[in-house]
Design an enzyme around this catalytic site. Structure first.
Site, PDB file in Angstrom:
ATOM      1  N   ASN A  41      58.372  63.894  33.123  1.00  0.00           N
ATOM      2  CA  ASN A  41      59.657  62.770  32.996  1.00  0.00           C
ATOM      3  C   ASN A  41      58.605  62.621  31.506  1.00  0.00           C
ATOM      4  O   ASN A  41      57.834  61.031  32.461  1.00  0.00           O
ATOM      5  CB  ASN A  41      60.769  62.370  33.802  1.00  0.00           C
ATOM      6  CG  ASN A  41      61.688  62.140  32.381  1.00  0.00           C
ATOM      7  OD1 ASN A  41      61.506  61.602  31.402  1.00  0.00           O
ATOM      8  ND2 ASN A  41      62.894  62.984  32.630  1.00  0.00           N
ATOM      9  N   SER A  42      58.520  62.560  30.463  1.00  0.00           N
ATOM     10  CA  SER A  42      57.413  61.361  29.688  1.00  0.00           C
ATOM     11  C   SER A  42      57.554  60.680  29.518  1.00  0.00           C
ATOM     12  O   SER A  42      58.486  60.342  30.173  1.00  0.00           O
ATOM     13  CB  SER A  42      57.541  61.682  28.404  1.00  0.00           C
ATOM     14  OG  SER A  42      57.214  63.526  28.314  1.00  0.00           O
ATOM     15  N   MET A  43      57.073  58.766  29.334  1.00  0.00           N
ATOM     16  CA  MET A  43      57.197  57.765  29.432  1.00  0.00           C
ATOM     17  C   MET A  43      58.170  57.868  27.805  1.00  0.00           C
ATOM     18  O   MET A  43      58.311  58.141  26.879  1.00  0.00           O
ATOM     19  CB  MET A  43      55.939  57.336  28.773  1.00  0.00           C
ATOM     20  CG  MET A  43      55.390  56.032  27.966  1.00  0.00           C
ATOM     21  SD  MET A  43      53.921  55.666  27.590  1.00  0.00           S
ATOM     22  CE  MET A  43      54.512  53.543  27.520  1.00  0.00           C
TER      23      MET A  43
END
Length: 395
Positions: A103-105
């Site tokens: 889950n990306s920044m």
């Protein structure tokens, strides 16, 4: 909605992260309704490995069942969260060899969505569903019927679909190779990739309308990566600038397979008759993200490895993909001259020095001065203007 953890509003949570992202300018007011309607925690599984802002290091496992407070705090921090290792082959508590889904920044998520510049009624192709948060944000903003998301891993795709259902969202979720895009849904007004590439697939450009945008993390083999924002032309080409640094996992079809150091002549007997010299270029000067980016563009068949010593000392290896040549440079803190050994028909350290001299002569450009043009015949990186290609040094 599942996986909701009740919290005191004074503790870390969606509004605290929203304030941080708004303050950074990453989350813009037009995306705030989607942010609030599509909570990040719904798209984060119970097991996560928190990352850093650079995205290339993961901490120890955080388990929601045994550490719910820590889990919640990590979810609502502006950091990437690794959720999958080694294409699903690793299922233990310790870290695997390679992270393969995350889950990306949040800063990166909303910066890329801002670069995508969606408009009402736009149709969007997303490559790399991952946990599904990005696709869900797009589905809320544009309507689920206007969003197609492609994921190569069936288990990851199935979990994302379940979470879409928890929020009543139904973007078209496709299990397949993202390099092919999804032609049945074309043409799209926007294409966004949440995985890194070194070559923008032709399908993404061909499936995007002229005038549309392709937003994708791009980086050479050596390292360094930035988000390219490409406008598609009537002639089948796409061109644009890099908008910011990034650190995304590679598209599976474009993962690098670097030869082992032991495959190179005489590395086991270092220095093995290699040519020795002194350099005033610090190996540390080759480690910045924009330095690696510049080196990788100009030396597309060269990559690096690091052998660590004590008290921060290390040996930087430069190696060519042809398995013919290598160079080493030894770094120790406080030194201004560095021992270099070069072996084979090429002088790889000399080549790196030439690239860094070019970088300094051009004012030390950061990502925003570079651009990328992709045509049916290939791709080229340029500096400041499409008519000013960055030189590529080939043996």
């Amino acid at each position: 909605m599942t996986d909701v953890v009740a919290r005191n509003p004074q503790e870390p949570g969606p509004e605290g992260l929203a304030s941080e992202l708004l303050g950074k300018g990453a989350l813009t007011p037009d995306w705030l309704p989607a942010y609030r309607a599509v909570p990040r925690h719904v798209f984060v599984p119970g097991l996560l490995w928190p990352g850093t802002a650079g995205g290339n290091r993961q901490g120890a496992l955080v388990d929601r069942d045994t550490a719910p407070e820590q889990w919640w705090e990590k979810v609502y921090s502006d950091i990437p969260l690794t959720t999958h290792w080694d294409d699903g082959a690793h299922a233990r508590a310790e870290k695997g060899r390679s992270p393969t889904s995350s889950n990306s920044m949040p800063t990166m998520v909303f910066a890329m969505l801002d670069a995508l510049a969606v408009e009402p009624g736009n149709r969007v192709l997303e490559v790399g569903t991952g946990t599904g948060w990005n696709a869900a944000l797009l589905a809320h903003r544009l309507g689920a019927e206007n969003v197609v998301t492609v994921e190569v891993d069936p288990a990851v795709a199935a979990e994302a679909q379940r979470r879409f259902g928890d929020l009543g969202l139904t973007p078209l979720s496709v299990v397949g190779d993202g390099v092919e895009g999804h032609e049945p849904g074309a043409p799209y007004d926007r294409v966004i990739a949440t995985c890194g590439v070194s070559h923008v697939p032709r399908s993404w450009i061909e499936q995007c309308r002229p005038g549309g945008l392709v937003v994708a993390p791009w980086g050479p083999a050596y390292g360094g990566q930035a988000v390219a924002r490409l406008r598609v032309g009537e002639d089948g080409a796409a061109s644009g600038t890099f908008v910011r640094a990034s650190a995304f996992m590679r598209l599976r079809d474009q993962r690098n397979a670097f030869p082992p150091t032991s495959a190179y002549p005489d590395t086991g007997q270092w220095p093995a008759g290699g040519v020795r010299r002194t350099s005033f270029l610090s190996p540390d000067a080759l480690g910045g993200w924009h330095h690696m980016f510049t080196l990788g563009i100009q030396l597309p068949d060269v990559f690096c490895r690091v052998s660590w010593g004590s008290r921060g000392a290390y040996r930087l290896w430069l190696l060519d993909m042809g398995v013919t040549s290598w160079a080493t440079a030894d770094y120790e803190h406080g030194r201004s001259a560095y021992d270099v050994v070069q072996h084979g028909p090429r002088r790889l350290w000399d080549e790196a020095e030439e690239v860094m001299a070019w970088w300094r002569e051009h004012g030390g450009p950061r990502f925003e001065r570079f651009g990328l043009t992709v045509t049916p015949l290939g791709q080229r990186v340029w500096l400041d203007h499409p008519d000013n290609p960055v030189p590529v040094r080939v043996p």
